[in-house]
Design a protein around this motif. Sequence first.
Motif, PDB file in Angstrom:
ATOM      1  N   ASN A   6     -10.178 -27.233  -9.979  1.00 32.87           N
ATOM      2  CA  ASN A   6      -9.464 -28.061  -9.021  1.00 32.87           C
ATOM      3  C   ASN A   6      -9.999 -27.890  -7.604  1.00 32.87           C
ATOM      4  N   ARG A  51      -7.511 -33.103 -12.405  1.00 37.11           N
ATOM      5  CA  ARG A  51      -6.687 -34.264 -11.998  1.00 37.11           C
ATOM      6  C   ARG A  51      -7.449 -35.562 -12.213  1.00 37.11           C
ATOM      7  N   ARG A  55      -6.166 -38.522 -14.567  1.00 37.04           N
ATOM      8  CA  ARG A  55      -5.941 -39.867 -14.023  1.00 37.04           C
ATOM      9  C   ARG A  55      -6.619 -40.920 -14.903  1.00 37.04           C
TER      10      ARG A  55
END
Length: 434
Positions: A6, A51, A55
């Motif tokens: 991340n 993420r 998504r």
Amino acid sequence: MEHPTNSRKKTNLTNDQRQSIYQMLLQQSVNGKLKSETTRDVATLFSVSTRTISRIWHDVKLQLQHGSVVDVSSKRANVIRRKRIQIDLTQVSQIPLRRRTTIRSLAKAINVSKTTMHRRIKEGVLRPHTNAIKPDLTDENKKARLVFCLSTVTRSLSNASPIFHDMFNVIHIDEKWFYLSKPSKRYYLVPNEDEPFRTCKSKKFITKVMFLAAVARPRYDSSGNEVFSGKIGIFPFTTLEPAKRSSKNRAAGTLVTKPILSVTKEVTRSWLIKKVLPAIRSIWPRDHTGPIFIQQDNAKPHIDVNDVEFNHEASKDGFDILLCFQPPNSPDLNVLDLGFFRAIQSLQEQEVLGSIDELISAVKSSFERMPSYELNKVFLTLQTCMKEIMKVRGGNNYKIPHIGKGKLERQGNLPLQIECDENLMYEALAYLAQ
């Protein structure tokens, strides 16, 4: 604790990469769900955050729920960016120059923001220009400048074209004020550094000293070794006076350096005879034959070329030293004004000074530190300026030409003299004959 993936730098994925991610996720999904390690492994493989992977999978599920054809292409192509504000250069050129002296006034004149104007200048759409006032020349001044330039043109046996004189027999002298400090100085500070605080009772009282500088063209032997630096000397107009009263710095009667604020002909004559002439005799090359000319401008404190006292001293010890004047209103025909003074001043202003003696020491040190090859380049620049003066018929509306002296010097091709086009010389002579 945040997962290492991340904290990766954001990467813009191509459409092919996004399609590959979709295929991998689809193969490893179970009933439309993914395991956490699957998302993490795919993110590591494509060097993106988890993420980003989540998504993409979320968009896929939404499209499947609505029965749409799955399309994972990037949406960045559809992002509407801020429209670039163009500047009409024709409009800018029609604005009076007096309204184009600052970014703020120019931006207001053409009705754009100051930030937009600054960006266009940084991009090179508009160019900043610093303009200096030059002396206003009369017709007689222009003719005198033209005659002076033509008088330095000669012919060489080894060169068919006319060339400018090597100027080895000319000493340029001039005066300049040097200040202990400037009213406004620019510094470059780090973000949290304290700003310097400088005080003075009045700008009028900033200590200053006038110096008389004398330089000639440096000389080198056939191997390029310096045999004469060309730096005759730089002499402050100061006197030593006893202190009238005691202070925390000195006792009464102590000799104190005082600047001469009013330089007259008598002072100039004294400095030439007692300081400049002895310096010339002590360092001038012994193999030189013929007269030596001291070129000065037309300032009122300068003595006449026929000054009896000076000429008597200048003819001693077998020397033939003569005074001559450069054309009126022509600082561009003196190497000191042309660039050497600025070079000295830039070095002097780097020193921290607190007294007249420190100022004098700093100026003399800067004079000695200036390399002789830089002085030689200024003499070449003087010759190129003479050529430009002839092109504009004695005027001063010209740009100082650049011939790449540094590059030529590194290549060993720096010329001793600049060629003068023969047609240019004849045109100048024809103009004077009119």
